[in-house]
Design an enzyme around this catalytic site. Structure first.
Site, mmCIF file in Angstrom:
data_model
loop_
_atom_site.group_PDB
_atom_site.id
_atom_site.type_symbol
_atom_site.label_atom_id
_atom_site.label_comp_id
_atom_site.label_asym_id
_atom_site.label_seq_id
_atom_site.Cartn_x
_atom_site.Cartn_y
_atom_site.Cartn_z
ATOM 1 C CD GLU A 94 -6.049 -8.329 2.046
ATOM 2 O OE1 GLU A 94 -6.870 -7.660 2.806
ATOM 3 O OE2 GLU A 94 -5.411 -7.425 1.310
ATOM 4 C CE LYS A 132 -4.562 -1.431 2.291
ATOM 5 N NZ LYS A 132 -5.714 -1.192 1.382
ATOM 6 C CB ALA A 138 -11.888 -9.335 -8.722
ATOM 7 N NE ARG A 170 -6.159 -10.147 -5.541
ATOM 8 C CZ ARG A 170 -6.183 -8.510 -6.407
ATOM 9 N NH1 ARG A 170 -5.863 -7.918 -7.332
ATOM 10 N NH2 ARG A 170 -6.324 -7.617 -5.847
#
Length: 299
Positions: free
Chosen positions: A198, A104, A210, A136
């Site tokens: 994450e 981020k 998505a 991811r």
């Protein structure tokens, strides 16, 4: 790694082709540094040496923190790659199609802290924002998603902090994915830290939906017409059905392979025990040729 409802700043940068490193140092003023500058009547900026020192120190601290999360992100990606390689070696399958990672930007971090109602400080950044580093994982089938999560959950030095299963319970807009926050130990020169990462696990079909959904909402700045939202939800249902169908097809293929393998193993056992069919025929012919001689001897 934003989805609908996440800050749009990070996503906008990604769509514009800007990298994390390009923007990390110039998104927002470093938080919690009072009276950094002053402007004169002509709008010229003046900074005291004390303010410049504070700014420099805060910048160094920010870079140090971001480096920790970058290291944790790399550590987690390596673990996932090792699992994929090990499964390929021992089970002859690859549950991971590909892996994406992102860090981020300070802008999106501070914006999220503000939405949570906290002051934008470095301390609050580490305390409240758990998805600064993100991985991811794109898998072929739903079964692979849960299998990988189970394998990660077995690793005793990983701490699973939070799990959100949007596959079992999709978001209202149709979004589906398995979100996991895990703390991974990272060894530095003088210490070890457990840093959150994450992990988003989803299928190829989920990722396709998505990605397009995000681009559509970005074009409408988050306010897409109702009919577009409705059609996207319908597409999400079709994607879910496609995932189920592809999983069933894969299971049917694996069953066929297993039956073929079983048949080959059975034939191998028969050859070892009673010989090949050619050998059996030869033995039968020889036995029949010997029978008349036995009858003559009896007479």
């Amino acid at each position: 790694m934003s989805t609908t409802g996440e800050p749009s700043i990070e996503a906008a940068e990604r769509l514009q082709g800007r990298t994390v490193e390009d923007s990390a140092a110039k998104q927002l003023p470093v938080p919690n540094v009072p009276d950094l500058s002053a402007f004169d009547m002509n709008g010229n900026l003046h900074m005291t040496s004390e303010s410049m020192e504070k700014l420099h120190q805060a910048s160094v601290e920010t870079q140090s923190i971001m480096q920790k999360y970058r290291a944790a992100m790399r550590e987690m990606q390596v673990r996932l790659e090792i699992l994929d390689q090990d499964l390929n070696l021992k089970k002859h399958r690859n549950p991971i199609h590909h892996i994406e990672s992102r860090l981020k930007t300070p802008a999106s971090i501070y914006e999220k802290i503000g939405r949570y109602g906290y002051e934008a400080t470095l301390e609050n950044m580490e305390r409240y924002i758990l998805d600064i580093a993100g991985i991811r994982v794109i898998c072929p089938y739903i079964q692979d998603v849960y299998s990988l999560f189970e394998l990660l959950n077995r690793q005793d030095d990983l701490e699973i902090v939070k799990v959100k299963d949007y596959i079992a319970s999709p978001k209202p807009n149709g979004y589906r994915s398995l979100h996991v926050i895990a703390r991974i130990p990272v060894f530095f020169m003088d210490k070890k830290e457990s840093i959150p990462v994450e992990i988003q696990l989803r299928t190829l079909a989920m990722d396709f939906w998505a990605s397009l959904e995000h681009k559509i909402y970005y074009k409408f700045e988050g306010n897409a017409p109702d009919y577009i939202s409705r059609d996207l939800r319908e597409c999400a249902k079709m994607v879910s059905e496609l995932d189920e169908k592809m999983l069933q097809l894969n299971e049917a293929i694996q069953e066929c392979i297993l039956k073929e393998s079983d048949r080959e193993r059975l034939e191998g056992v028969c050859r070892d025990v009673i010989g090949s069919r050619e050998e059996q025929k030869l033995m039968s012919a020889e036995s029949a040729a010997e029978d008349p001689k036995k009858e003559d001897q009896k007479g």
